[in-house]
Motif scaffolding. Structure first.
Motif, PDB file in Angstrom:
ATOM      1  N   PRO A  51      37.344  15.405  30.045  1.00 15.31           N
ATOM      2  CA  PRO A  51      36.750  14.350  30.692  1.00 15.31           C
ATOM      3  C   PRO A  51      37.079  13.187  30.037  1.00 15.31           C
ATOM      4  CG  PRO A  51      35.061  16.161  30.606  1.00 15.31           C
ATOM      5  CD  PRO A  51      36.226  16.562  29.617  1.00 15.31           C
ATOM      6  N   VAL A  52      37.272  13.141  28.714  1.00 18.66           N
ATOM      7  CA  VAL A  52      37.400  12.214  27.619  1.00 18.66           C
ATOM      8  C   VAL A  52      38.883  11.732  28.198  1.00 18.66           C
ATOM      9  CG1 VAL A  52      37.687  11.341  25.472  1.00 18.66           C
ATOM     10  CG2 VAL A  52      36.003  12.809  26.274  1.00 18.66           C
ATOM     11  N   LEU A  53      39.829  12.507  28.200  1.00 23.62           N
ATOM     12  CA  LEU A  53      41.350  12.440  28.334  1.00 23.62           C
ATOM     13  C   LEU A  53      41.519  11.610  29.759  1.00 23.62           C
ATOM     14  CD1 LEU A  53      42.624  15.736  27.439  1.00 23.62           C
ATOM     15  CD2 LEU A  53      42.833  13.679  26.276  1.00 23.62           C
ATOM     16  N   ALA A  54      40.568  12.024  30.772  1.00 23.15           N
ATOM     17  CA  ALA A  54      40.821  11.480  32.145  1.00 23.15           C
ATOM     18  C   ALA A  54      40.033  10.022  32.071  1.00 23.15           C
ATOM     19  CB  ALA A  54      40.061  11.974  32.915  1.00 23.15           C
ATOM     20  N   VAL A  55      39.098   9.642  31.107  1.00 21.25           N
ATOM     21  CA  VAL A  55      38.616   8.315  31.038  1.00 21.25           C
ATOM     22  C   VAL A  55      39.588   7.573  30.353  1.00 21.25           C
ATOM     23  CG1 VAL A  55      36.749   6.776  30.326  1.00 21.25           C
ATOM     24  CG2 VAL A  55      36.278   8.848  31.297  1.00 21.25           C
ATOM     25  N   ILE A  56      40.209   8.019  29.519  1.00 19.04           N
ATOM     26  CA  ILE A  56      41.117   7.233  28.514  1.00 19.04           C
ATOM     27  C   ILE A  56      42.409   6.896  29.272  1.00 19.04           C
ATOM     28  CG2 ILE A  56      42.552   7.351  26.440  1.00 19.04           C
ATOM     29  CD1 ILE A  56      40.421   8.876  25.057  1.00 19.04           C
ATOM     30  N   GLY A  57      42.916   7.881  29.897  1.00 17.78           N
ATOM     31  CA  GLY A  57      44.077   7.741  30.780  1.00 17.78           C
ATOM     32  C   GLY A  57      43.786   6.397  31.756  1.00 17.78           C
ATOM     33  N   ALA A  58      42.560   6.419  32.407  1.00 23.82           N
ATOM     34  CA  ALA A  58      42.147   5.420  33.451  1.00 23.82           C
ATOM     35  C   ALA A  58      42.332   4.144  32.522  1.00 23.82           C
ATOM     36  CB  ALA A  58      41.024   5.667  34.147  1.00 23.82           C
ATOM     37  N   LEU A  59      41.535   4.079  31.544  1.00 20.33           N
ATOM     38  CA  LEU A  59      41.450   2.717  30.821  1.00 20.33           C
ATOM     39  C   LEU A  59      42.886   2.316  30.297  1.00 20.33           C
ATOM     40  CD1 LEU A  59      38.347   3.635  28.403  1.00 20.33           C
ATOM     41  CD2 LEU A  59      38.377   2.160  30.618  1.00 20.33           C
TER      42      LEU A  59
END
Length: 237
Positions: free
Chosen positions: A20-28
């Motif tokens: 989930p953290v990877l997905a958020v960082i990717g979006a940011l």
């Protein structure tokens, strides 16, 4: 074999936990500066094999005037990228490098071919093992780009920083064990929250004077004196 099994199990577990953290960082990363989310940089791995190291992109896609190295307050780094670098979250995609066998959790920091070409035969001994996401060198020099700046950056990296870091990597290879790897992983986590914890890694290095006898750069001046002026850079990295 035990180290490889440890790497694979930890990488799989870590990817599941942080997905989930990877997905958020990717979006940011994309929102901060639209473009590729992942940066791929050529590195030299075990036995000289080339591979692409994976990182979250922390630099702007559109060129910005600057030096060939990452320096303090580098304008090429995005606001999100600055935070990712500070917390070392840009390194998380390297879990995939571990699964693929390019890297280990703990080991020498992988270098670009242009720098490996400058290694002495003794320095090339570190290529006997897989490079690592973290290690003693990575902890001691964790704020390299923040601390270093100067017009002679490239020269200082090649003649001062790189030899000192390779000396530390040699010490790790000589002392490597699963117990040492666990200690380094714990120090890595501690240094992210408490930057002063990097001093503990320096103590581990200084506890063995072998590195200073290699005819390379003495560890104490390289680690404790503000003589290094810049770190190497990768465009968009």
């Amino acid at each position: 074999m035990a180290k490889r099994l440890f790497d694979v199990c930890c990488a799989l577990l870590s990817l599941i936990v942080v997905s989930p953290v990877l997905a958020v960082i990717g979006a940011l990363v994309w929102i901060s500066d639209p473009g590729p989310i992942i940066f791929k940089g050529m590195r030299v791995g075990r036995n000289g094999a080339l591979f692409h190291i994976l990182k979250f992109r922390t630099m702007r896609v559109r060129p910005v005037a600057g030096t060939a190295v990452t320096v303090r307050n580098d304008p090429r780094i995005t606001p999100v990228g600055r935070v990712l670098r500070k917390l070392k979250l840009d390194e998380l995609p390297q879990l995939l490098n571990v699964l693929r066998g390019d890297m280990s959790f703990v080991g020498p920091r992988p270098e670009a071919p242009v720098y490996v070409a400058l290694y002495t035969p003794e320095q090339r001994e570190i290529l006997r093992v897989r490079p690592g996401i973290t290690g003693l060198t990575q902890i001691v020099y964790r704020d390299e780009s923040e601390l270093l700046a100067g017009s002679n950056a490239e020269w200082m990296y090649r003649t001062v920083a790189m030899p000192a870091k390779l000396s530390i990597d040699h010490l790790y290879i000589e002392k490597q064990s699963l117990w040492l790897d666990l200690r380094i992983i714990a120090l890595t986590a501690a240094a992210i929250v408490f930057p002063q914890a990097s001093a503990l890694a320096e103590r581990l290095v200084k506890a063995d004077d072998a590195g200073a006898a290699r005819g390379q750069v003495a560890l104490k001046p390289a680690l404790n004196e503000p003589v290094i002026t810049a770190s190497k850079d990768e465009r968009y990295g």
